[in-house]
Design a protein around this motif. Structure first.
Motif, PDB file in Angstrom:
ATOM      1  N   SER A  91      36.750  46.933  28.152  1.00 32.22           N
ATOM      2  CA  SER A  91      35.923  46.777  26.954  1.00 32.22           C
ATOM      3  C   SER A  91      35.386  45.359  26.815  1.00 32.22           C
ATOM      4  O   SER A  91      34.556  45.086  25.940  1.00 32.22           O
ATOM      5  N   LEU A  92      35.863  44.471  27.684  1.00 34.71           N
ATOM      6  CA  LEU A  92      35.466  43.064  27.623  1.00 34.71           C
ATOM      7  C   LEU A  92      34.577  42.712  28.810  1.00 34.71           C
ATOM      8  O   LEU A  92      34.598  43.386  29.835  1.00 34.71           O
ATOM      9  N   GLY A  93      33.817  41.641  28.668  1.00 36.05           N
ATOM     10  CA  GLY A  93      32.981  41.166  29.753  1.00 36.05           C
ATOM     11  C   GLY A  93      33.591  39.931  30.394  1.00 36.05           C
ATOM     12  O   GLY A  93      34.126  39.062  29.697  1.00 36.05           O
ATOM     13  N   SER A  94      33.531  39.851  31.705  1.00 34.64           N
ATOM     14  CA  SER A  94      34.073  38.709  32.438  1.00 34.64           C
ATOM     15  C   SER A  94      32.952  37.720  32.759  1.00 34.64           C
ATOM     16  O   SER A  94      32.001  38.045  33.471  1.00 34.64           O
ATOM     17  N   ILE A  95      33.079  36.519  32.222  1.00 30.40           N
ATOM     18  CA  ILE A  95      32.150  35.428  32.492  1.00 30.40           C
ATOM     19  C   ILE A  95      32.855  34.420  33.385  1.00 30.40           C
ATOM     20  O   ILE A  95      33.992  34.021  33.108  1.00 30.40           O
ATOM     21  N   SER A  96      32.209  34.002  34.447  1.00 30.38           N
ATOM     22  CA  SER A  96      32.816  33.075  35.396  1.00 30.38           C
ATOM     23  C   SER A  96      33.322  31.824  34.691  1.00 30.38           C
ATOM     24  O   SER A  96      32.706  31.329  33.733  1.00 30.38           O
ATOM     25  N   VAL A  97      34.425  31.298  35.167  1.00 32.14           N
ATOM     26  CA  VAL A  97      35.090  30.157  34.530  1.00 32.14           C
ATOM     27  C   VAL A  97      34.126  28.995  34.307  1.00 32.14           C
ATOM     28  O   VAL A  97      34.126  28.360  33.252  1.00 32.14           O
ATOM     29  N   TYR A  98      33.271  28.716  35.289  1.00 30.81           N
ATOM     30  CA  TYR A  98      32.411  27.539  35.185  1.00 30.81           C
ATOM     31  C   TYR A  98      31.394  27.647  34.061  1.00 30.81           C
ATOM     32  O   TYR A  98      30.835  26.628  33.618  1.00 30.81           O
ATOM     33  N   ALA A  99      31.139  28.867  33.577  1.00 26.37           N
ATOM     34  CA  ALA A  99      30.087  29.076  32.579  1.00 26.37           C
ATOM     35  C   ALA A  99      30.630  29.306  31.177  1.00 26.37           C
ATOM     36  O   ALA A  99      29.884  29.684  30.286  1.00 26.37           O
ATOM     37  N   ARG A 100      31.911  29.070  30.979  1.00 23.09           N
ATOM     38  CA  ARG A 100      32.508  29.357  29.675  1.00 23.09           C
ATOM     39  C   ARG A 100      32.415  28.196  28.695  1.00 23.09           C
ATOM     40  O   ARG A 100      32.980  28.257  27.617  1.00 23.09           O
ATOM     41  N   LEU A 130      35.587  20.323  28.898  1.00 29.87           N
ATOM     42  CA  LEU A 130      35.528  21.259  30.010  1.00 29.87           C
ATOM     43  C   LEU A 130      36.389  22.495  29.772  1.00 29.87           C
ATOM     44  O   LEU A 130      36.462  23.364  30.625  1.00 29.87           O
ATOM     45  N   ARG A 131      37.067  22.561  28.632  1.00 31.24           N
ATOM     46  CA  ARG A 131      37.879  23.731  28.321  1.00 31.24           C
ATOM     47  C   ARG A 131      36.977  24.882  27.904  1.00 31.24           C
ATOM     48  O   ARG A 131      35.917  24.696  27.303  1.00 31.24           O
ATOM     49  N   ALA A 132      37.418  26.079  28.192  1.00 29.06           N
ATOM     50  CA  ALA A 132      36.620  27.264  27.881  1.00 29.06           C
ATOM     51  C   ALA A 132      36.500  27.468  26.371  1.00 29.06           C
ATOM     52  O   ALA A 132      37.442  27.232  25.616  1.00 29.06           O
ATOM     53  N   ARG A 133      35.331  27.912  25.942  1.00 29.92           N
ATOM     54  CA  ARG A 133      35.155  28.339  24.552  1.00 29.92           C
ATOM     55  C   ARG A 133      35.885  29.661  24.358  1.00 29.92           C
ATOM     56  O   ARG A 133      35.760  30.576  25.179  1.00 29.92           O
ATOM     57  N   ALA A 134      36.616  29.774  23.270  1.00 30.42           N
ATOM     58  CA  ALA A 134      37.396  30.988  23.028  1.00 30.42           C
ATOM     59  C   ALA A 134      36.511  32.225  22.970  1.00 30.42           C
ATOM     60  O   ALA A 134      36.890  33.300  23.441  1.00 30.42           O
ATOM     61  N   ASP A 135      35.305  32.097  22.405  1.00 28.26           N
ATOM     62  CA  ASP A 135      34.433  33.266  22.257  1.00 28.26           C
ATOM     63  C   ASP A 135      33.803  33.708  23.568  1.00 28.26           C
ATOM     64  O   ASP A 135      33.228  34.800  23.651  1.00 28.26           O
ATOM     65  N   LEU A 136      33.921  32.870  24.618  1.00 29.50           N
ATOM     66  CA  LEU A 136      33.377  33.250  25.926  1.00 29.50           C
ATOM     67  C   LEU A 136      34.470  33.633  26.913  1.00 29.50           C
ATOM     68  O   LEU A 136      34.177  34.024  28.035  1.00 29.50           O
ATOM     69  N   GLU A 137      35.725  33.533  26.497  1.00 28.51           N
ATOM     70  CA  GLU A 137      36.821  33.945  27.370  1.00 28.51           C
ATOM     71  C   GLU A 137      37.033  35.456  27.331  1.00 28.51           C
ATOM     72  O   GLU A 137      37.385  36.056  28.347  1.00 28.51           O
ATOM     73  N   ARG A 138      36.814  36.073  26.155  1.00 27.29           N
ATOM     74  CA  ARG A 138      37.084  37.505  26.007  1.00 27.29           C
ATOM     75  C   ARG A 138      35.966  38.177  25.187  1.00 27.29           C
ATOM     76  O   ARG A 138      36.212  38.790  24.154  1.00 27.29           O
ATOM     77  N   PRO A 139      34.714  38.049  25.614  1.00 29.15           N
ATOM     78  CA  PRO A 139      33.612  38.644  24.848  1.00 29.15           C
ATOM     79  C   PRO A 139      33.635  40.170  24.927  1.00 29.15           C
ATOM     80  O   PRO A 139      33.944  40.749  25.968  1.00 29.15           O
ATOM     81  N   VAL A 140      33.307  40.805  23.819  1.00 31.30           N
ATOM     82  CA  VAL A 140      33.367  42.261  23.704  1.00 31.30           C
ATOM     83  C   VAL A 140      32.016  42.863  24.090  1.00 31.30           C
ATOM     84  O   VAL A 140      30.975  42.477  23.547  1.00 31.30           O
ATOM     85  N   GLU A 177      42.858  27.688  32.123  1.00 32.34           N
ATOM     86  CA  GLU A 177      44.196  27.728  31.540  1.00 32.34           C
ATOM     87  C   GLU A 177      44.914  29.033  31.856  1.00 32.34           C
ATOM     88  O   GLU A 177      46.139  29.100  31.825  1.00 32.34           O
ATOM     89  N   THR A 178      44.149  30.094  32.113  1.00 30.81           N
ATOM     90  CA  THR A 178      44.732  31.403  32.382  1.00 30.81           C
ATOM     91  C   THR A 178      44.113  31.994  33.641  1.00 30.81           C
ATOM     92  O   THR A 178      43.096  31.497  34.143  1.00 30.81           O
ATOM     93  N   ASP A 179      44.702  33.063  34.137  1.00 30.49           N
ATOM     94  CA  ASP A 179      44.197  33.737  35.332  1.00 30.49           C
ATOM     95  C   ASP A 179      42.860  34.413  35.011  1.00 30.49           C
ATOM     96  O   ASP A 179      42.807  35.341  34.200  1.00 30.49           O
ATOM     97  N   PRO A 180      41.760  33.979  35.608  1.00 34.09           N
ATOM     98  CA  PRO A 180      40.454  34.562  35.288  1.00 34.09           C
ATOM     99  C   PRO A 180      40.291  36.003  35.751  1.00 34.09           C
ATOM    100  O   PRO A 180      39.356  36.686  35.333  1.00 34.09           O
ATOM    101  N   LEU A 181      41.200  36.482  36.613  1.00 27.92           N
ATOM    102  CA  LEU A 181      41.082  37.867  37.085  1.00 27.92           C
ATOM    103  C   LEU A 181      41.759  38.864  36.153  1.00 27.92           C
ATOM    104  O   LEU A 181      41.521  40.068  36.271  1.00 27.92           O
ATOM    105  N   ALA A 182      42.554  38.381  35.213  1.00 25.48           N
ATOM    106  CA  ALA A 182      43.268  39.293  34.325  1.00 25.48           C
ATOM    107  C   ALA A 182      42.316  40.128  33.485  1.00 25.48           C
ATOM    108  O   ALA A 182      42.578  41.305  33.209  1.00 25.48           O
ATOM    109  N   ILE A 183      41.185  39.553  33.106  1.00 24.50           N
ATOM    110  CA  ILE A 183      40.240  40.252  32.235  1.00 24.50           C
ATOM    111  C   ILE A 183      39.554  41.417  32.938  1.00 24.50           C
ATOM    112  O   ILE A 183      39.006  42.310  32.293  1.00 24.50           O
ATOM    113  N   LEU A 184      39.596  41.460  34.266  1.00 25.68           N
ATOM    114  CA  LEU A 184      38.930  42.532  34.997  1.00 25.68           C
ATOM    115  C   LEU A 184      39.550  43.892  34.701  1.00 25.68           C
ATOM    116  O   LEU A 184      38.904  44.924  34.905  1.00 25.68           O
TER     117      LEU A 184
END
Length: 379
Positions: free
Chosen positions: A99-108, A268-278, A88-95
């Motif tokens: 302070s957050l961890g980036s988890i690949s889209v397929y594993a969210r 297949l939508r990402a879990r909110a807690d795995l999109e922006r984990p601290v 739903e969002t740009d997966p590169l923005a979190i890079l």
């Protein structure tokens, strides 16, 4: 149950296509089992170059992997199916948020193997009932080269980053395959349509592509953070940034993604807690909480040790000295790779503090690879 004469193959394929769509598949295509006679040469060249890294199973299964018939001699056709998992969002923005961890889209969310396999079995069952043919179902769990076969079946083409690219879904397709002894009419192989674009090659943080359409897994962060069981090689730690599971860079920059809609299935939508984990929360996980957090997720398969290794490297790249107490707690971890990553993170964040602690920790360190982390020159 109504029976179909296998000679009426086109009618059977039309029924399979309709059922596949109803099951949630977004792409459907068929290739002859021997449609890619070029695969053995390409696979053997990649293995000879060592690009498979320590995935020894690739070399061990090369003969079967090179052709569907090498794995199952009775196979005549391969049905390739894809499910869109566009984010739903740009997966590169979190890079940029260290302070957050980036988890690949397929594993969210749920493990895609579990999502697709049941659907494939249902579709394969329909094919078996209608045709009387034998069927076998695969979701990235056997020596079958789904991406080049999907290209042969017209689902898309392997881009310069080696990932399948679709005109309709960009780089975001989960693939599954059904091998069958039925001889079904195949689709036209999709032509490579990357043109002069090299965005996927240019963005790679570790230069993992020796040339277009070639991938050296030993340099790939998707491989290093997931498949690699030992410590991350020193030269790749800073380029990892905050990527703690996988790497979406080369997929996310593909211009064909502009045609990829968000997945139509909620599962297949990402879990909110795995999109922006601290990172501060993740580094404190114990085995029980790790298993609970990643229940049903592909992340769970790498185990707590490798996951903490990745998180600690991300912390070392964060520049956040307030995380030092959490890093120091891991200096006495039972896992060698966790202790080693903790040493690296400590030295990155607070060199003077690391120097003050080094003698005490070296005196009781029994693992030579961890001991070397205290003295190796940092890049």
């Amino acid at each position: 149950m109504e029976s179909y004469d296998i000679r009426d193959a086109e009618k059977l394929v039309a029924e399979l296509r309709i059922r596949a769509n109803a099951l949630g598949f977004d792409s459907f295509g068929i290739a002859a089992a021997d449609a890619r006679p070029d695969l053995p040469e390409k696979l053997n060249a990649a293995i000879a170059a060592g690009w498979h890294g320590d995935m020894e199973w690739m070399a061990e299964t090369a003969q079967r992997r090179a052709s569907p018939r090498g794995m199952w001699p009775e196979a005549k056709s391969v049905i390739l199916l894809g499910i869109n998992y566009g984010p739903e969002t740009d997966p590169l923005a979190i890079l940029g948020e260290k302070s957050l961890g980036s988890i690949s889209v397929y594993a969210r969310n749920r493990d895609y193997h579990e999502i697709i396999k049941g659907k494939l079995k249902e579709l394969a069952g329909l094919l078996a009932r209608r045709s009387g043919a034998e069927v076998k179902v695969f979701v990235d769990t056997a020596p079958l080269m789904e991406k080049p076969l999907a290209e042969a079946a017209g689902l898309g083409w392997q881009g310069k980053h080696t990932v399948l690219v679709s005109r309709d879904f960009g780089c975001w397709l989960f693939l599954g395959a059904i091998l069958t002894s039925a001889e079904l009419p195949g689709n036209t192989q999709h032509e490579e349509s990357c043109g002069s674009c090299t965005r996927c090659l240019d963005i790679c943080p570790t230069n993992a592509f020796p040339a277009p359409f070639q991938l050296d897994s030993r340099r790939c962060l998707a491989y290093l953070t997931v498949e690699h069981k030992a410590q991350i090689p020193l030269e790749f730690r800073a380029p990892m940034g905050n990527r703690i599971y996988g790497c979406d860079d080369c997929l996310a920059v593909c211009p064909w993604n502009k045609f990829a809609s968000v997945s139509r299935e909620a599962k297949l939508r990402a879990r909110a807690d795995l999109e922006r984990p601290v990172l501060a929360d993740l580094v404190q996980l114990d085995d029980e909480r790790f298993r609970t957090l990643f229940a049903g997720s592909p992340v769970k398969r790498i185990g707590l040790g490798r996951f903490l290794r990745n998180v600690l490297i991300a912390i070392g790249n964060s520049g956040d000295a307030t995380l030092l107490p959490l890093v120091e707690q891991r200096l006495d971890d039972d896992s060698d790779i966790v202790r080693g990553a903790a040493v690296w993170a400590l030295r990155r964040l607070a060199p003077e503090r690391a120097s003050a602690l080094s003698l005490a920790y070296l005196a009781r360190e029994s693992d030579s690879s961890v001991a070397s982390e205290w003295t190796v020159e940092l890049s």
